[in-house]
Enzyme design. Structure first.
Site, PDB file in Angstrom:
ATOM      1  N   ALA A  23       0.670  -1.163   0.087  1.00 53.86           N
ATOM      2  CA  ALA A  23      -0.065   0.091  -0.051  1.00 53.86           C
ATOM      3  C   ALA A  23       0.338   1.093   0.111  1.00 53.86           C
ATOM      4  CB  ALA A  23      -0.768   0.214   1.445  1.00 53.86           C
ATOM      5  N   VAL A  43       8.683   6.477   5.049  1.00 51.95           N
ATOM      6  CA  VAL A  43       8.951   6.088   6.664  1.00 51.95           C
ATOM      7  C   VAL A  43       8.487   4.677   7.163  1.00 51.95           C
ATOM      8  CG1 VAL A  43       9.561   6.564   8.944  1.00 51.95           C
ATOM      9  CG2 VAL A  43       9.006   8.737   7.631  1.00 51.95           C
ATOM     10  N   SER A  51       9.100  -5.672   3.998  1.00 57.17           N
ATOM     11  CA  SER A  51       7.567  -5.841   4.614  1.00 57.17           C
ATOM     12  C   SER A  51       6.756  -6.092   4.662  1.00 57.17           C
ATOM     13  CB  SER A  51       7.087  -4.031   4.415  1.00 57.17           C
ATOM     14  OG  SER A  51       7.243  -3.503   4.266  1.00 57.17           O
ATOM     15  N   THR A  53       4.307  -7.679   2.859  1.00 49.32           N
ATOM     16  CA  THR A  53       3.256  -8.135   1.696  1.00 49.32           C
ATOM     17  C   THR A  53       4.440  -9.043   1.417  1.00 49.32           C
ATOM     18  OG1 THR A  53       2.736  -5.805   1.300  1.00 49.32           O
ATOM     19  CG2 THR A  53       3.092  -6.726  -0.394  1.00 49.32           C
ATOM     20  N   PHE A 124      -9.922 -19.149  -5.561  1.00 50.05           N
ATOM     21  CA  PHE A 124      -9.469 -18.716  -4.798  1.00 50.05           C
ATOM     22  C   PHE A 124     -11.225 -18.717  -3.861  1.00 50.05           C
ATOM     23  CE2 PHE A 124      -6.680 -16.709  -1.846  1.00 50.05           C
ATOM     24  CZ  PHE A 124      -5.508 -17.380  -2.625  1.00 50.05           C
ATOM     25  N   ASP A 219       0.470  -1.146  15.311  1.00 49.84           N
ATOM     26  CA  ASP A 219       1.096   0.737  14.907  1.00 49.84           C
ATOM     27  C   ASP A 219       0.103   2.040  14.668  1.00 49.84           C
ATOM     28  OD1 ASP A 219       3.503  -1.262  15.690  1.00 49.84           O
ATOM     29  OD2 ASP A 219       4.564  -0.070  14.761  1.00 49.84           O
ATOM     30  N   GLN A 238     -10.284 -11.919  11.106  1.00 50.69           N
ATOM     31  CA  GLN A 238      -9.800 -13.356   9.997  1.00 50.69           C
ATOM     32  C   GLN A 238      -8.733 -14.124  10.645  1.00 50.69           C
ATOM     33  OE1 GLN A 238      -8.196 -12.669   5.885  1.00 50.69           O
ATOM     34  NE2 GLN A 238     -10.322 -13.667   6.188  1.00 50.69           N
ATOM     35  N   HIS A 240      -7.569 -17.855   9.072  1.00 48.75           N
ATOM     36  CA  HIS A 240      -7.065 -18.087   7.950  1.00 48.75           C
ATOM     37  C   HIS A 240      -7.161 -19.891   8.322  1.00 48.75           C
ATOM     38  CE1 HIS A 240      -5.485 -20.080   4.365  1.00 48.75           C
ATOM     39  NE2 HIS A 240      -5.337 -18.514   3.892  1.00 48.75           N
ATOM     40  N   LEU A 250       1.539 -19.587   7.160  1.00 48.64           N
ATOM     41  CA  LEU A 250       0.423 -19.883   6.675  1.00 48.64           C
ATOM     42  C   LEU A 250       0.783 -20.961   5.622  1.00 48.64           C
ATOM     43  CD1 LEU A 250      -2.059 -18.836   5.476  1.00 48.64           C
ATOM     44  CD2 LEU A 250      -0.682 -17.637   3.894  1.00 48.64           C
ATOM     45  N   GLU A 253      -4.129 -20.375   0.190  1.00 56.93           N
ATOM     46  CA  GLU A 253      -5.167 -21.015   0.376  1.00 56.93           C
ATOM     47  C   GLU A 253      -5.066 -21.773  -1.243  1.00 56.93           C
ATOM     48  OE1 GLU A 253      -8.923 -18.554   1.406  1.00 56.93           O
ATOM     49  OE2 GLU A 253      -9.495 -18.346  -1.009  1.00 56.93           O
ATOM     50  N   ARG A 284     -13.640 -18.253   3.844  1.00 58.58           N
ATOM     51  CA  ARG A 284     -12.294 -18.308   4.578  1.00 58.58           C
ATOM     52  C   ARG A 284     -12.573 -18.766   6.528  1.00 58.58           C
ATOM     53  NH1 ARG A 284      -7.330 -15.165   3.835  1.00 58.58           N
ATOM     54  NH2 ARG A 284      -6.715 -16.192   2.087  1.00 58.58           N
ATOM     55  N   HIS A 352      -4.982 -14.257  10.877  1.00 60.17           N
ATOM     56  CA  HIS A 352      -4.403 -13.956   9.457  1.00 60.17           C
ATOM     57  C   HIS A 352      -4.347 -12.230   9.442  1.00 60.17           C
ATOM     58  CE1 HIS A 352      -2.587 -14.787   5.965  1.00 60.17           C
ATOM     59  NE2 HIS A 352      -3.891 -14.528   5.089  1.00 60.17           N
ATOM     60  N   ARG A 387     -13.129 -11.024   4.869  1.00 59.51           N
ATOM     61  CA  ARG A 387     -12.052 -10.581   3.603  1.00 59.51           C
ATOM     62  C   ARG A 387     -11.809 -12.008   3.291  1.00 59.51           C
ATOM     63  NH1 ARG A 387      -6.960 -11.023   2.034  1.00 59.51           N
ATOM     64  NH2 ARG A 387      -6.384 -12.289   3.466  1.00 59.51           N
TER      65      ARG A 387
HETATM   66  C1  LIG Z   1       1.487 -14.235   5.205  1.00 60.39           C
HETATM   67  C2  LIG Z   1       0.347 -13.929   4.608  1.00 60.39           C
HETATM   68  C3  LIG Z   1      -0.091 -14.683   3.156  1.00 60.39           C
HETATM   69  C4  LIG Z   1      -0.831 -13.792   2.613  1.00 60.39           C
HETATM   70  N1  LIG Z   1      -0.949 -14.322   1.633  1.00 60.39           N
HETATM   71  C5  LIG Z   1      -2.527 -13.569   0.788  1.00 60.39           C
HETATM   72  C6  LIG Z   1      -2.526 -13.708  -0.327  1.00 60.39           C
HETATM   73  O1  LIG Z   1      -2.241 -14.542  -1.905  1.00 60.39           O
HETATM   74  N2  LIG Z   1      -3.162 -12.622  -1.387  1.00 60.39           N
HETATM   75  C7  LIG Z   1      -4.084 -11.247  -0.469  1.00 60.39           C
HETATM   76  O2  LIG Z   1      -4.364 -10.403  -1.528  1.00 60.39           O
HETATM   77  N3  LIG Z   1      -3.236 -10.997   0.986  1.00 60.39           N
HETATM   78  C8  LIG Z   1      -2.642 -11.861   1.069  1.00 60.39           C
HETATM   79  N4  LIG Z   1      -1.696 -11.572   2.789  1.00 60.39           N
HETATM   80  C9  LIG Z   1      -3.046 -10.029   2.951  1.00 60.39           C
HETATM   81  C10 LIG Z   1      -1.536  -8.906   2.681  1.00 60.39           C
HETATM   82  O3  LIG Z   1      -0.290  -9.726   1.609  1.00 60.39           O
HETATM   83  C11 LIG Z   1      -1.179  -7.957   3.767  1.00 60.39           C
HETATM   84  O4  LIG Z   1      -2.820  -8.268   3.731  1.00 60.39           O
HETATM   85  C12 LIG Z   1      -1.168  -7.232   2.514  1.00 60.39           C
HETATM   86  O5  LIG Z   1       0.365  -7.361   2.607  1.00 60.39           O
HETATM   87  C13 LIG Z   1      -0.253  -6.050   3.738  1.00 60.39           C
HETATM   88  O6  LIG Z   1       0.003  -5.098   3.405  1.00 60.39           O
HETATM   89  P1  LIG Z   1       0.092  -3.160   3.547  1.00 60.39           P
HETATM   90  O7  LIG Z   1       0.868  -2.171   2.595  1.00 60.39           O
HETATM   91  O8  LIG Z   1      -1.308  -2.882   3.708  1.00 60.39           O
HETATM   92  O9  LIG Z   1       0.640  -3.579   5.139  1.00 60.39           O
HETATM   93  P2  LIG Z   1       2.816  -4.570   5.210  1.00 60.39           P
HETATM   94  O10 LIG Z   1       2.571  -5.232   4.019  1.00 60.39           O
HETATM   95  O11 LIG Z   1       2.222  -5.404   6.378  1.00 60.39           O
HETATM   96  O12 LIG Z   1       3.589  -2.760   5.844  1.00 60.39           O
HETATM   97  C14 LIG Z   1       3.603  -2.296   6.772  1.00 60.39           C
HETATM   98  C15 LIG Z   1       4.913  -1.137   6.696  1.00 60.39           C
HETATM   99  O13 LIG Z   1       4.002  -0.734   7.863  1.00 60.39           O
HETATM  100  C16 LIG Z   1       5.418  -0.003   8.337  1.00 60.39           C
HETATM  101  N5  LIG Z   1       5.687   0.417   9.706  1.00 60.39           N
HETATM  102  C17 LIG Z   1       4.014  -0.482  10.550  1.00 60.39           C
HETATM  103  N6  LIG Z   1       4.768   0.701  11.595  1.00 60.39           N
HETATM  104  C18 LIG Z   1       5.512   1.473  11.668  1.00 60.39           C
HETATM  105  C19 LIG Z   1       5.438   2.218  12.259  1.00 60.39           C
HETATM  106  N7  LIG Z   1       5.284   2.631  13.822  1.00 60.39           N
HETATM  107  N8  LIG Z   1       6.634   2.997  12.087  1.00 60.39           N
HETATM  108  C20 LIG Z   1       7.425   3.084  10.494  1.00 60.39           C
HETATM  109  N9  LIG Z   1       6.643   2.664   9.640  1.00 60.39           N
HETATM  110  C21 LIG Z   1       5.754   1.200   9.744  1.00 60.39           C
HETATM  111  C22 LIG Z   1       6.204  -1.316   8.250  1.00 60.39           C
HETATM  112  O14 LIG Z   1       7.605  -1.378   8.169  1.00 60.39           O
HETATM  113  C23 LIG Z   1       5.667  -1.120   6.740  1.00 60.39           C
HETATM  114  O15 LIG Z   1       6.537  -1.528   5.534  1.00 60.39           O
HETATM  115  C24 LIG Z   1      -1.077 -12.392   3.468  1.00 60.39           C
HETATM  116  C25 LIG Z   1      -1.069 -11.954   4.648  1.00 60.39           C
HETATM  117  C26 LIG Z   1       0.125 -12.706   5.200  1.00 60.39           C
HETATM  118  C27 LIG Z   1       0.156 -12.491   6.858  1.00 60.39           C
END
Ligand SMILES: Cc1cc2nc3c(=O)[nH]c(=O)nc-3n(C[C@H](O)[C@H](O)[C@H](O)COP(=O)(O)OP(=O)(O)OC[C@H]3O[C@@H](n4cnc5c(N)ncnc54)[C@H](O)[C@@H]3O)c2cc1C
Ligand code: FES
Lengths: 576, 245
Positions: A23, A43, A51, A53, A124, A219, A238, A240, A250, A253, A284, A352, A387
């Protein structure tokens, strides 16, 4: 040694993005493309490519095929959400999803391909047709690295790698930056910005048994909540259905999408009794409950880490497994010591994903001007009470991009923020951290022990099945843990790369969010999607077809209700 | 209860000018990885022990360290492979140390940027026209080189990088090669210039240590080999046809 503040002129940006996952990086690129002169900061408490992801395996959903339709993806998402998704959000999501996945393709993401060179799709859970795009079973890894590497070409994106955001700077009711701890030096800095976009991901670490990495400590949710923004629908956590017992790793799926079966200890495909129309391809929440019921009724295996069932891939054959699920094979061989080509995999439900999060509108705006959120930390709400797998990665792209652009537009209209304006706020934060942790003389509580107690009460009270009594217990326990947190003493009082301090700050965030989850679950006296209340087993549209917004008060969360936006799909019984 | 002895190299520039070692005896279980041992120490014995980790499933690339002298992902290295022997954990070789087991990898981050790891094209296709077609065979040409998790293990095993830190190094060259081999990319020449301008690549003698230690089987040695061949070809072409080819 005390933490000192830097020169006031330093570190000022137009838009500051907290988080370098899917994101955050998607948002940063989108903002850069709004106006090349915008000064953008990312940041992240870890290097962006670390991360979480990175660990997503299965895939990302979008309508790319002729046998599919937006209508169908929309309905699947709404039905999966148990009719709690806001349908205007769903409509925007399904419309924008295809171009976002194509965009990632143009940025080099190595999507798996059909023999004619087109992007492949797989089945899926809860999706009526094959619409999940994937890069073998390392989808998140490839998406994240493609995004990160592409972001490097935008020189206007400045990164603060391994900086930990400890608070939001709120001045005259607007968000104007953050305070952040540079882990390498131990200095606390204020970074000001015209707009702040939270992309900090979820908070699975609130629970003991989770697929989430150690960095997923909610956070961003706590930061926003403390600053006065609302957390929405926090009760929906959720599970899983298929995690490895013990480690919580994990098993995607996609292994069921490719044809894997769930079996109980009698060798029976027990889903026949729960969701015969969909079997392994059910959503799920329903599958996790089915497995828990099998466990509770004695039809599961018993192992060192509790009950489990089997996920059987043996009939898929080595070729399919190596082609479509190589990472699953590698993980199981490594961490379980068996080969899924020849033996079934032990699995059990595992925490999850958080459907709830910082309440935002469709463009990512929170109730605080200048503060936006996107990705797993946000709740728009697309996912409602449950979800669908593979909607989340796409959500990060679609709403990362939208809120990146929104934040950019907002920033272009604002006056620059001066460091002087926030000096006293930053000072206060510095003193708080010194007094509470680094220079504290007394204190007898350990971070790790409090975290264990939080884990226990969350698993006991806020798990797959919940009761009013259990939830009340969790609320009480969490209240006490928050009080005891005041007495925490950390071992490490140094400045350089102090992960002990980081862990304490994370636990403080998690306790606040955990309390919010427990209270939200208690307030929702119905069963819907991932929330299953044994004392209120039915869904009640009369009483609870609404979102719950939680606001922080000294006495715990205060709730408001927000109606669900319904456009095309009137609520009906959720049938599969 | 079984126990195991873990010895860790510690270093904190605030309090000591030299690294020193510290040993901990902790409970041992069959299914524990080295990272679990470090976390046990951190949580229950000594909160000042400092190391990086996140996913605990071998994919985020954070937890590379030296385990009994070999560069390893500690979340994917089991204690049982050493038990009842002792385990010694050091920071990854060839990198400056920030503290304890945390290395400074900013050099790699700079190199990553240098090799332009993104799709370079003279003309972009509009999104409305859909994806670039790419056959499974075309995908397979570069897929392996796209699997790098940036764990830095290859750098700590690379003898060339060990004595010459200006060497781009295995992971960065493998990634450049990954983009060069991608049917959607046209940036080969730009990257060749960068790779060729670094002396180190000619010093690489194909000991293949990088490939041997890579937890993801990326095979950086092959990428380096092919980049060299390509550079030599271009060198000869420019020598024979200095006006370009
Ligand atoms: C094992 C696993 C498998 C998955 N498989 C799938 C899938 O196949 N398909 C699907 O659609 N979804 C899947 N998901 C869900 C999906 O991957 C996540 O919901 C998604 O990647 C979240 O992305 P994000 O960018 O929101 O956060 P993240 O990728 O978690 O990134 C968070 C970021 O915030 C930063 N951050 C956090 N707190 C702070 C702080 N206090 N100060 C500074 N930086 C901070 C971290 O350093 C990181 O860079 C899966 C999840 C898991 C756990
Ligand atoms: S902790 Fe992520 S690779 Fe080891």
């Amino acid at each position: 040694m005390p933490i000192s503040l830097p020169m006031p002129e330093e570190m000022s940006h137009d838009i500051l993005i907290v988080g370098g996952g899917a994101a955050g990086l998607r948002a940063a690129i989108a903002a850069a493309e709004v106006d090349a002169n915008l000064d953008i900061a990312v940041v992240s408490k870890v290097y962006p490519m670390r991360s979480h992801t990175v660990s997503a395996e299965g895939g990302a959903a979008a309508v790319l095929r002729e046998d599919d339709s937006l209508e169908l993806h929309g309905f699947d998402t709404v039905r999966g959400s148990d009719f709690l998704a806001d349908q205007d959000v769903v409509e925007t999501f399904i419309e924008k999803a295809p171009e976002e996945l194509i965009q990632l393709e143009h940025w080099g993401c190595p999507w798996s391909r059909d023999s004619n060179g087109r992007i492949s799709v797989r089945a899926f859970g809860g999706m009526s047709v094959k619409r999940t795009v994937y890069a073998s079973d390392k989808t998140g890894f490839h998406m994240l690295h493609a995004l990160f590497q592409t972001s490097l070409k935008y020189t206007q994106i400045r990164r603060y790698d391994e900086w930990f955001v400890s608070s939001l700077l709120i001045e005259d009711g607007k968000c104007v930056g953050v305070t952040a701890l540079d882990l390498e030096t131990g200095q606390l800095h204020s970074i000001v910005a015209k707009a702040v976009l939270l992309c900090t991901g979820g908070g699975g670490q609130i629970f003991p048994f989770t697929t989430n990495a150690s960095i997923k400590s909610a956070d961003g949710m706590a930061l926003a909540y403390r600053a006065g923004a609302a957390l929405k629908d926090m009760e929906f956590v959720q599970y899983h259905p298929t995690g490895l017992p013990g480690t919580g790793i994990l098993i995607t799926e996609a292994s069921r999408g490719e044809g894997g079966h769930l079996l109980n200890k009698e060798g029976e495909r027990f889903l026949e009794r729960y969701i015969p129309g969909k079997m392994e391809m059910g959503p799920r929440d329903i599958l996790s409950r089915a497995i828990m019921t099998e466990m509770n009724e004695g039809r599961a295996f018993e192992g060192e880490y509790g009950g489990y069932v089997h996920l059987d891939l043996t009939h898929l054959g080595e070729k399919t497994i190596d082609e479509k699920l190589p990472f699953v094979r590698k993980l199981v061989v490594k961490y379980v010591g068996i080969d899924p080509v020849h033996e079934p995999i032990p699995v059990r439900p595992v925490v999850h994903y958080m459907m709830g999060g910082v309440s935002t509108d469709i463009n990512g705006n929170t109730s605080i001007p200048g503060l936006l959120a996107a990705g797993e930390v946000a709740c728009l709400t697309l996912n409602g009470a449950n979800r669908l797998g593979s909607n989340s990665l796409t959500e990060c792209l679609v709403f990362g991009a939208l809120s990146g652009r929104e934040g950019a537009r907002y920033a272009l209209e604002q006056q620059p923020v001066s460091q002087n304006a926030v000096r006293s706020l930053a000072d206060k934060e510095q003193k708080r951290i010194a007094k509470q942790f680094l220079e504290k003389e007394s204190g007898k509580e350990r971070v790790a022990s409090l975290q264990e107690e939080m884990h226990l009460t969350m698993e006991k009270g806020c798990g797959v099945y919940r009761t009013g009594e259990g939830l009340q217990d969790s609320c009480t326990t969490l209240g006490k843990l928050r009080e005891r947190f005041a007495d925490v003493a950390i071992d490490d009082r140094g400045r350089i790369f102090n992960t002990d301090l980081r862990g304490a700050l994370e636990l403080e965030f998690m306790l606040e969010v955990a309390e919010c989850i427990a209270h939200s679950a208690l307030a929702r006296e119905e069963s819907r999607g991932a929330q299953s209340r044994l004392d209120f087993p039915e869904r009640s549209d009369e009483k609870f077809l609404h979102h719950q917004l939680a606001y922080a008060t000294p006495e715990g969360p205060r709730f408001e209700q927000q109606p669900v936006t319904i456009t095309r799909w009137p609520p009906e019984e959720r049938k599969y | 209860m079984s126990t195991i002895k873990i010895t860790v190299t510690r270093y904190n520039p605030e309090t000591s000018s030299e690294p020193f070692t510290q040993s901990y005896t902790i409970p041992y279980k069959e299914d524990m990885v080295v990272l679990d041992a470090l976390n046990y120490i951190k949580n229950h014995v000594d909160g000042t022990l400092t190391h990086r980790w996140s996913c605990r499933m071998g994919v985020c690339g954070s937890c590379g360290m030296m385990v009994n002298g070999d560069a390893k992902l500690t979340c994917a290295t089991f204690l049982r492979d050493y038990y009842p022997g002792e385990v010694q954990v050091d920071p990854l070789a060839h990198f400056p140390v920030i503290r304890d087991l945390v290395i400074d990898m900013s050099d790699f981050m700079d190199k990553l940027l240098e090799i332009k790891p993104w799709i370079i094209r003279s003309e972009e296709k509009p999104l409305e026209e859909g994806e670039y077609l790419q056959s499974p065979d075309e995908l397979n040409l570069y897929k392996q080189f796209s699997m790098c998790i940036n764990c830095m293990i290859c750098y700590s095993a690379c003898p060339v990088y060990g004595h010459d830190q200006s060497f781009l190094g295995p992971a960065a060259i493998a990634l450049a090669h990954r983009y060069n081999m991608d049917s959607r990319d046209e940036g080969q020449d730009q990257r060749a210039e960068i790779i060729g301008s670094h002396e180190g690549i000619w010093e690489c003698t194909f000991v293949g240590e990088c490939t041997r230690v890579c937890p993801e089987h990326v095979d950086p040695a092959a990428a380096i080999q092919r980049s060299k061949v390509q550079l030599t070809k271009e060198y000869f072409l420019s020598w024979m046809w200095p006006w370009g080819n």
